[in-house]
Write an enzyme that holds these catalytic residues in place. Sequence first.
Site, PDB file in Angstrom:
ATOM      1  N   ASN A 151     112.846  38.762  -9.918  1.00 52.64           N
ATOM      2  CA  ASN A 151     114.437  37.917  -9.164  1.00 52.64           C
ATOM      3  C   ASN A 151     113.758  37.301  -8.324  1.00 52.64           C
ATOM      4  OD1 ASN A 151     116.286  37.249  -7.929  1.00 52.64           O
ATOM      5  ND2 ASN A 151     118.064  39.525  -8.149  1.00 52.64           N
ATOM      6  N   SER A 208     111.714  43.429  -7.826  1.00 46.98           N
ATOM      7  CA  SER A 208     112.575  42.355  -7.179  1.00 46.98           C
ATOM      8  C   SER A 208     113.702  43.897  -6.298  1.00 46.98           C
ATOM      9  CB  SER A 208     114.170  42.413  -8.267  1.00 46.98           C
ATOM     10  OG  SER A 208     115.325  41.822  -7.880  1.00 46.98           O
ATOM     11  N   GLY A 209     114.720  43.802  -6.786  1.00 50.47           N
ATOM     12  CA  GLY A 209     115.342  45.050  -5.714  1.00 50.47           C
ATOM     13  C   GLY A 209     115.568  46.408  -7.005  1.00 50.47           C
ATOM     14  N   ASP A 210     116.678  47.205  -6.555  1.00 48.58           N
ATOM     15  CA  ASP A 210     117.332  47.973  -7.914  1.00 48.58           C
ATOM     16  C   ASP A 210     118.053  47.488  -8.698  1.00 48.58           C
ATOM     17  OD1 ASP A 210     115.614  50.765  -7.107  1.00 48.58           O
ATOM     18  OD2 ASP A 210     116.926  50.148  -4.788  1.00 48.58           O
ATOM     19  N   ASP A 478     123.536  52.482  -9.236  1.00 48.35           N
ATOM     20  CA  ASP A 478     122.754  51.802  -8.384  1.00 48.35           C
ATOM     21  C   ASP A 478     122.330  50.395  -7.755  1.00 48.35           C
ATOM     22  OD1 ASP A 478     121.577  53.360 -10.375  1.00 48.35           O
ATOM     23  OD2 ASP A 478     120.761  52.160 -12.204  1.00 48.35           O
ATOM     24  N   GLY A 479     123.975  50.867  -6.789  1.00 44.79           N
ATOM     25  CA  GLY A 479     123.898  49.305  -5.683  1.00 44.79           C
ATOM     26  C   GLY A 479     124.539  47.892  -6.226  1.00 44.79           C
ATOM     27  N   GLU A 480     125.244  48.253  -7.473  1.00 42.60           N
ATOM     28  CA  GLU A 480     126.305  47.365  -8.210  1.00 42.60           C
ATOM     29  C   GLU A 480     127.166  47.302  -7.820  1.00 42.60           C
ATOM     30  OE1 GLU A 480     124.314  44.148  -9.069  1.00 42.60           O
ATOM     31  OE2 GLU A 480     122.454  45.299  -7.794  1.00 42.60           O
TER      32      GLU A 480
END
Length: 505
Positions: A151, A208-210, A478-480
């Site tokens: 990403n 990318s990130g999580d 998960d951060g979303e």
Amino acid sequence: MGEAHDLSTVPTDVLLCDTFSQVPEDGNALSLLLTRTQLFIQSLSATSASSGSSRASFHLSDCISCRAFRGKDSRDIGGYFTAIFFPLRGMLGTAAYRQRISRTFRTEASRDREQNLKLARTWAQKICLLFDEQGHPRLLPSPARFLVLLNPRGGTGKAFSLFETHVMPMLTEANAHFTLLVTERPNQARELVRERDLSAWDAIVVMSGDGLMFEVINGLMERPDWATTIKKPLSILPGGSGNALAASINHYSGHQQVTGTKLLTNCAFILCKGHPVPLDIVSLTTSSQQRIFSFLSLAWGFISDVDIESEKYRFMGYARFSVGTFVRLTALRTYRGRLSYLPAISSSEIRDTTADMKSSSADRTETRVLEDSLVVPLDQPVPSHWHTVEDQFVLVLALYQSHLGAEHFTAPMVKGPGEGNIHLFYANSRISRTSLIKLFIAMEKGTHLDQEIAHLIHVPVVAFRIEPSESTGIMTVDGEVIECSPIQGQIHRGLGHVLSLGPQL
Ligand SMILES: Nc1ncnc2c1ncn2[C@@H]1O[C@H](COP(=O)(O)OP(=O)(O)OP(=O)(O)O)[C@@H](O)[C@H]1O
């Protein structure tokens, strides 16, 4: 050279021993000694023989590549080999991390060019064979084929250049094959892993990130053949701002806590040398019957507020979370609701997910669903043996990995990605700002649970339900961000696989 060693400790199980010189040529003859686990180098020159710097050793478990070759000049009769190591190194008082060391050796033992190349090849092949034997069996084919999903907008937007400078050279040296796919929009990775034939790759790598890993896991679980495809090893390279999974895998692999390019190099090393280990996945169900699969956390209240509200400070990288924490502390919010959970008191409740799959696959069709056998439908009361707390909460966090972020060692009791526990942390409105500050400062080193932080509760569970009284708060998986409404989940122990250097926990 590498690490100084005392030749009196050189073991007796020597497999190869020959004289080489080091390239670039320094004129000194070296005695190379190969054992099952280490390469020893001893200078044979009279001037340096007495100095400690004339001796070195490298662990073969740190080696990612070893190749033999001829000299470029056709008049050069030498045979060469280059070994590349990534030992853990750090300045005194700082955390050690993987750093590249390349050593090239030349032999002119014979007057015959082919004989010298043959000797160099013998060394290179033996080293390759031995470094593969170190630690756990790698279990991935050699050369491994990776699908890398990157990403370019993750974190501070440098993932692509970091991949080129820190990851690509290592993969090339380790003789790994990869297909790089740079995402152009949200959900592209999710659709790709849901729809494509993935058999051409041995592992799916997320740089990318999580958030991108969340897309990949949910995309895999949406496939008709999810039960087999979710077993495909995953790997994470930190290219986001939080990088919680990367920090957790780094920790399980026996590395110290580091951030930035140090963490990236450690994770790229894990990708080159790691083996698949089980990864827990929590299956969540929302009140609108949406099914979400999570590998990291569910947060409601303080932590999700900071995560999402600090998006505007993204340019700061990881510092965004410190700024966000400070801002939210000045205007502390509370959230009324009910939290219910099933404690992980008996190992029988730490379930192996295969049981859930068998029970739902009687007809052996590929369209079976993963059953959540520990929970009842959300519109029914939780079973009577569950615990329930009704309160005004400041934070609720369900975490299943050791790290909530690269510098948030929130669950130090977690030693591996597949232990089968959800670590539930919650604090009610009686927690003071001072306690919260203490909590977040101590969390960086993972010492917060050793301190008496009043009104912070930690309980290992295998299933939970959160029922917010109002829908105004922020909830994240998960951060979303997800809709702030009743939600419940249960752990599926070792449902997925992730590459790690750690034990099979
Ligand atoms: N090309 C793209 N442009 C914009 N968004 C993208 C793109 N590719 C993926 N995304 C989305 O970006 C979101 C954020 O990515 P991700 O979580 O991986 O990075 P991050 O937020 O910086 O890291 P972390 O979650 O560790 O804080 C994901 O939800 C993903 O869907």
